[in-house]
Design a protein around this motif. Structure first.
Motif, mmCIF file in Angstrom:
data_model
loop_
_atom_site.group_PDB
_atom_site.id
_atom_site.type_symbol
_atom_site.label_atom_id
_atom_site.label_comp_id
_atom_site.label_asym_id
_atom_site.label_seq_id
_atom_site.Cartn_x
_atom_site.Cartn_y
_atom_site.Cartn_z
ATOM 1 N N ALA A 1 0.834 -1.204 0.000
ATOM 2 C CA ALA A 1 0.000 0.000 0.000
ATOM 3 C C ALA A 1 0.869 1.255 0.000
ATOM 4 N N ARG A 2 1.887 1.258 0.831
ATOM 5 C CA ARG A 2 2.794 2.424 0.873
ATOM 6 C C ARG A 2 3.475 2.623 -0.480
ATOM 7 N N ARG A 3 3.969 1.541 -1.051
ATOM 8 C CA ARG A 3 4.725 1.646 -2.295
ATOM 9 C C ARG A 3 3.832 2.097 -3.456
ATOM 10 N N LEU A 4 2.626 1.556 -3.530
ATOM 11 C CA LEU A 4 1.741 1.931 -4.622
ATOM 12 C C LEU A 4 1.276 3.376 -4.500
ATOM 13 N N ALA A 5 1.104 3.848 -3.280
ATOM 14 C CA ALA A 5 0.780 5.263 -3.089
ATOM 15 C C ALA A 5 1.907 6.130 -3.630
ATOM 16 N N GLY A 6 3.136 5.682 -3.405
ATOM 17 C CA GLY A 6 4.297 6.398 -3.940
ATOM 18 C C GLY A 6 4.360 6.372 -5.453
ATOM 19 N N GLU A 7 3.715 5.374 -6.060
ATOM 20 C CA GLU A 7 3.669 5.272 -7.524
ATOM 21 C C GLU A 7 2.513 6.072 -8.120
ATOM 22 N N GLY A 8 1.750 6.743 -7.263
ATOM 23 C CA GLY A 8 0.678 7.604 -7.753
ATOM 24 C C GLY A 8 -0.722 7.021 -7.686
ATOM 25 N N PHE A 9 -0.873 5.814 -7.166
ATOM 26 C CA PHE A 9 -2.199 5.220 -7.024
ATOM 27 C C PHE A 9 -2.920 5.795 -5.810
ATOM 28 N N HIS A 10 -4.248 5.880 -5.907
ATOM 29 C CA HIS A 10 -5.059 6.039 -4.699
ATOM 30 C C HIS A 10 -5.319 4.624 -4.200
ATOM 31 N N VAL A 11 -4.828 4.321 -3.026
ATOM 32 C CA VAL A 11 -4.856 2.947 -2.519
ATOM 33 C C VAL A 11 -6.073 2.728 -1.625
ATOM 34 N N VAL A 12 -6.822 1.687 -1.908
ATOM 35 C CA VAL A 12 -7.871 1.222 -1.003
ATOM 36 C C VAL A 12 -7.260 0.099 -0.181
ATOM 37 N N ALA A 13 -6.989 0.392 1.072
ATOM 38 C CA ALA A 13 -6.364 -0.576 1.974
ATOM 39 C C ALA A 13 -7.468 -1.354 2.681
#
Length: 250
Positions: A19-31
């Protein structure tokens, strides 16, 4: 346009790191996970995220997850099926049916439930990706691991079948199969909370993989050009040449 990524089992370990990494890639993450307090802390930390309580073994809970995703402003383009785990280390002759049932329900049927619920939105996006966190236990068996290896073999079969069925549609189906990964909870949960036994799993292993290593690989897979499908990525620490070949320093 905001790309949405759903990560199940996001309250700890590989899920939280992903979740942290994908947020850094620009995704809005649904955790998504059961432990809401941990999810809320994670969302506060990474910012571009939404916490959704979800038990992947419950149809109604998974339906609520799908509804929550549909209500967001953005397009669902990525699902990371990470929720899973192992319970018990018994031989088949005295294996716990309850443990086996739990492992099938979480690893196999949980992956099925979430994938079914979110597949229409992934396909509608025109650029959907599914990354399922399997295990090297999905293609190699070992003593006292019958329940977990059986569940992970089944999860692998599920993803392989889905890839065939979605051929020609705009959804990639990928699987990452880690070997030895040291997280805070996996071995501890498997061994009934016995800290000494859990620590012994990694005893003497120089630099076992950690959650961030797997999150890094997942982000790599998910961010390739959409015509590139990484069917299966097997990743182990350098100290582990195979399931039964682990170098341990004295």
């Amino acid at each position: 346009m905001v790309n949405i990524a759903v990560v199940t089992g996001a309250s700890s370990g590989i899920g939280a790191a992903t979740a942290r990494r994908l947020a850094g890639e620009g995704f809005h993450v649904v955790a998504a996970a059961r432990r809401v307090d941990r999810l809320e802390a994670l969302v506060k930390e990474i910012g571009t995220a939404t916490a959704v309580e979800c038990d992947v073994t419950d149809d109604t809970s998974v339906a609520r997850l799908a509804a929550a995703v549909a209500g967001l402003d953005g397009t669902l383009t990525l699902l990371v099926n990470n929720a899973g785990g192992a319970r018990g280390a018994d031989e088949v002759a005295n294996g716990s049916v309850d443990d086996w049932q739990w492992m099938y329900d979480v690893n196999v049927l949980g992956t099925l439930r979430v994938t079914k619920a979110l597949l229409p939105a992934l396909e509608a996006s025109g650029r959907g990706t599914i990354v399922t966190v399997g295990s090297t236990a999905g293609f190699v068996v070992y003593e006292t691991g019958g329940g977990y290896t059986a569940a992970k073999h089944a999860e692998n079969a599920l993803m392989g079948t889905l890839r065939l069925e979605l051929a020609g549609k705009p959804v990639r189906v990928m699987e990452i199969d880690p070997g030895m990964v040291r997280t805070d909870e996996f071995a501890l949960n498997r061994l009934g909370g016995d800290r000494a036994r859990a620590d012994a799993v990694y005893q003497g292993v120089r630099e076992p993989l950690v959650a961030d290593d797997i999150a890094d690989c997942i982000a790599f897979m998910a961010t390739r050009a959409h015509h590139v499908n990484i069917d299966r990525l097997v990743v182990r620490p350098i100290a582990q040449a195979a399931q039964h070949k682990v170098v341990r320093e004295k």
